[in-house]
Scaffold this active site. Structure first.
Site, short mmCIF file in Angstrom:
data_model
loop_
_atom_site.label_atom_id
_atom_site.label_comp_id
_atom_site.label_asym_id
_atom_site.label_seq_id
_atom_site.Cartn_x
_atom_site.Cartn_y
_atom_site.Cartn_z
N PRO A 1 77.21 98.30 97.23
CA PRO A 1 75.76 98.25 97.39
C PRO A 1 75.35 97.56 98.68
O PRO A 1 75.95 96.57 99.08
CB PRO A 1 75.31 97.42 96.18
CG PRO A 1 76.47 96.51 95.94
CD PRO A 1 77.71 97.27 96.33
N TYR B 1 62.12 108.18 108.05
CA TYR B 1 62.21 108.71 106.67
C TYR B 1 60.85 108.78 105.98
O TYR B 1 60.80 108.95 104.77
CB TYR B 1 63.09 107.80 105.80
CG TYR B 1 64.40 107.36 106.40
CD1 TYR B 1 65.44 108.26 106.56
CD2 TYR B 1 64.60 106.03 106.76
CE1 TYR B 1 66.66 107.85 107.09
CE2 TYR B 1 65.82 105.61 107.28
CZ TYR B 1 66.84 106.52 107.44
OH TYR B 1 68.04 106.11 107.95
N CYS C 1 55.02 104.30 123.02
CA CYS C 1 54.35 105.54 123.40
C CYS C 1 54.92 106.73 122.64
O CYS C 1 55.58 107.61 123.21
CB CYS C 1 54.53 105.77 124.90
SG CYS C 1 54.26 104.27 125.83
N TYR D 1 68.58 98.00 106.44
CA TYR D 1 68.32 99.05 107.42
C TYR D 1 67.07 98.74 108.26
O TYR D 1 66.32 99.63 108.62
CB TYR D 1 68.23 100.42 106.72
CG TYR D 1 69.43 100.67 105.84
CD1 TYR D 1 70.68 100.89 106.40
CD2 TYR D 1 69.33 100.62 104.44
CE1 TYR D 1 71.81 101.08 105.59
CE2 TYR D 1 70.46 100.81 103.64
CZ TYR D 1 71.68 101.04 104.22
OH TYR D 1 72.79 101.21 103.43
N1 LLP Z 1 78.78 103.38 100.71
C1 LLP Z 1 78.72 104.43 101.55
C2 LLP Z 1 79.90 105.29 101.70
C3 LLP Z 1 77.54 104.70 102.27
O1 LLP Z 1 77.48 105.75 103.07
C4 LLP Z 1 76.41 103.85 102.12
C5 LLP Z 1 75.17 104.07 102.86
C6 LLP Z 1 76.53 102.75 101.24
C7 LLP Z 1 77.73 102.56 100.55
C8 LLP Z 1 75.41 101.79 101.02
O2 LLP Z 1 74.27 102.41 100.51
P1 LLP Z 1 73.06 101.56 99.88
O3 LLP Z 1 73.62 100.82 98.68
O4 LLP Z 1 72.58 100.61 100.90
O5 LLP Z 1 72.07 102.57 99.51
N2 LLP Z 1 69.34 104.07 106.85
C9 LLP Z 1 68.98 104.62 105.56
C10 LLP Z 1 70.11 104.45 104.56
C11 LLP Z 1 71.43 105.05 105.01
C12 LLP Z 1 72.55 104.82 104.03
C13 LLP Z 1 73.87 105.22 104.59
N3 LLP Z 1 75.01 105.01 103.70
C14 LLP Z 1 67.68 103.97 105.08
O6 LLP Z 1 67.10 103.19 105.83
O7 LLP Z 1 67.19 104.27 103.99
#
Ligand code: LLP
Length: 434
Positions: free
Chosen positions: A288, A330, A358, A387
């Protein structure tokens, strides 16, 4: 739950008024709550306690060294996607042996570094990658621990740019091909098949997609475990958080599937997933990011101008899409609140909060009812701990923001504001231009 709340009309992070921090350190400023970070980690850790498990915090969501240290102190492992992230974990005092290395494009150099640091597992996303890891390990006379990322082809009902568990994207190995890949990988002498991994996407706010994915891959994992004496199964990350409090009352939003009934919590997640995982008898890994760091951070910004044009009320602030790109990228929702509540409150004004860049995409919200604000007031963009800073850039030659960590009544700068000259420090006016 998080530790940002109003007391005496002022927004606080734990025991510290954010207005004080904005004035002391300037804006744009990221502020993180140490207690929220550990609390979220522990809630998940406790919910998963019935099984042997390791939570590997996704470093990509927030990689500040102080944040990583807080989590390392709490007992977290780390999910990394580059040699740079592994170096950060080491610099923060984390244990490389509790790291899993994910990503579709690991270079030979990165593989070599991670092997030397003895990471727990390489989570592999293609057959050429397995061959490359085997080759590098052979050269170093080592055996590389690997897991294959299964793409379960499950629709996670999240934003198109952050869904990963279907065959429409570049991640993992198609469910149907996994068995044959394990068979071929088992013949590579410098690989140790240590586990299996999956990840279906990010910002998933209901338990059903996780449950569906686990149910789908379980028989295969069981089979692979018996055949290759695997140690672990990683169920990935992706646990969503509440960005928009209106979400809980049913307002539709892009991350909110029409099928969603319950907001995901560690307890509801564990209640649905653990009964499936327990009989497997494998160590369970989780990755996570957002669930731990998302609601542990805010971005503070100063109102520079209020501009009315036609029907619009533009609140122009000193933070921009280069500091927090999620709304532009997003269409993400971040709550926006003034740091100081004004007496009487006044009538809400439909406002666009925008940055100085800009680009018309440089906005934080559109036509959102907000309390009336004026030049010099400060605002907080909530749920910016994941993020946020990590996706920042220096577009428009705007320095990277400063970051502060709060612990009770204590606070400290954990990253200085970038001096503007550092932005072009590596650049050269070449001889022929002189
Ligand atoms: N494991 C893998 C293989 C991943 O690709 C990701 C996120 C995570 C774990 C962690 O995911 P989380 O628990 O944080 O959801 N920039 C985007 C989110 C991109 C996520 C990429 N992979 C945003 O701002 O919503």
């Amino acid at each position: 739950m998080h530790d940002f709340h109003f007391a005496d009309g002022q927004l606080h992070c734990e025991g510290v008024a954010l207005n004080t921090l904005a004035k002391k350190f300037g804006t744009p400023l990221y502020v993180y709550s140490q207690h929220t970070l550990t609390d979220h980690f522990q809630k998940l850790d406790t919910a998963m306690a019935p099984v042997d498990h390791l939570i590997c915090f996704a470093v990509k969501s927030n990689s500040n060294l102080a944040v990583l240290r807080v989590l390392a102190n709490a007992g977290s492992g780390f999910d990394i996607v580059s040699a740079g992230e592994l170096q950060r974990v080491i610099a923060a005092g984390g244990n490389p042996r509790q790291c899993v290395f994910a990503g579709v494009g690991k270079t030979e150099k990165e593989i070599e570094f991670a092997l030397r640091q003895q990471v727990y597992s390489f989570n592999c996303e293609s057959e050429p990658e397995l061959l490359r890891i085997n080759r590098v390990a052979a050269r170093l006379k080592k055996v590389a621990p690997v897991a294959v990322r299964i793409n379960p082809n499950i629709e996670a009902h999240t934003h198109a740019k952050i869904t990963t568990g279907t065959y429409e994207n570049k991640f993992g190995i198609a469910f149907e091909q996994v068995e044959a890949i394990y068979a071929r990988a088992s013949r590579l002498k410098n690989l140790h098949l240590r586990g299996v991994q999956m990840h279906i996407g990010s910002q998933i706010t209901e338990t059903t997609p996780f449950e569906q994915a686990v149910k789908k891959v379980l028989p295969l994992v069981q089979k692979l475990k018996t055949k290759y004496a695997l140690e672990f199964f990683s169920v990935g990350g992706g646990l969503g958080i509440i960005y928009d409090p209106m979400l809980a009352s049913g307002r539709p939003a892009w991350w909110h599937s029409p099928a969603a009934k319950n907001i995901l919590t560690p307890a509801s997640y564990a209640a649905r997933i653990l009964p499936l995982l327990q009989p497997l008898g494998l160590k369970i890994l989780m990755e996570p990011g957002r669930f731990i760091s998302g609601n542990a951070g805010v971005l503070l910004t100063r109102v520079e101008f209020v501009k009315r044009t036609g029907k619009k009320n533009f609140v122009i602030v000193d933070a921009a899409m280069n500091d927090l790109i999620r709304p532009a990228f997003y269409d993400a929702h971040h709550e926006i609140v003034p740091l100081v509540k004004k007496a009487g409150g006044g009538k809400a004004v439909a406002s666009d909060v925008v940055g100085p860049i800009c680009e018309s995409g440089d906005y934080f919200c559109k036509d959102r009812p907000l309390p009336k604000v004026g030049e010099g007031d400060h605002l907080a963009l909530l749920s910016a701990g994941a993020y946020g800073f990590v996706m920042a850039s220096t577009y428009n030659t705007r320095p990277l923001a400063a970051e502060v960590l709060v612990n009770g009544k204590k606070f400290a700068l954990v990253r200085e504001r970038q001096p503007v000259k550092d932005i072009w420090a590596g650049e050269k006016v070449v001889a022929w231009l002189k």
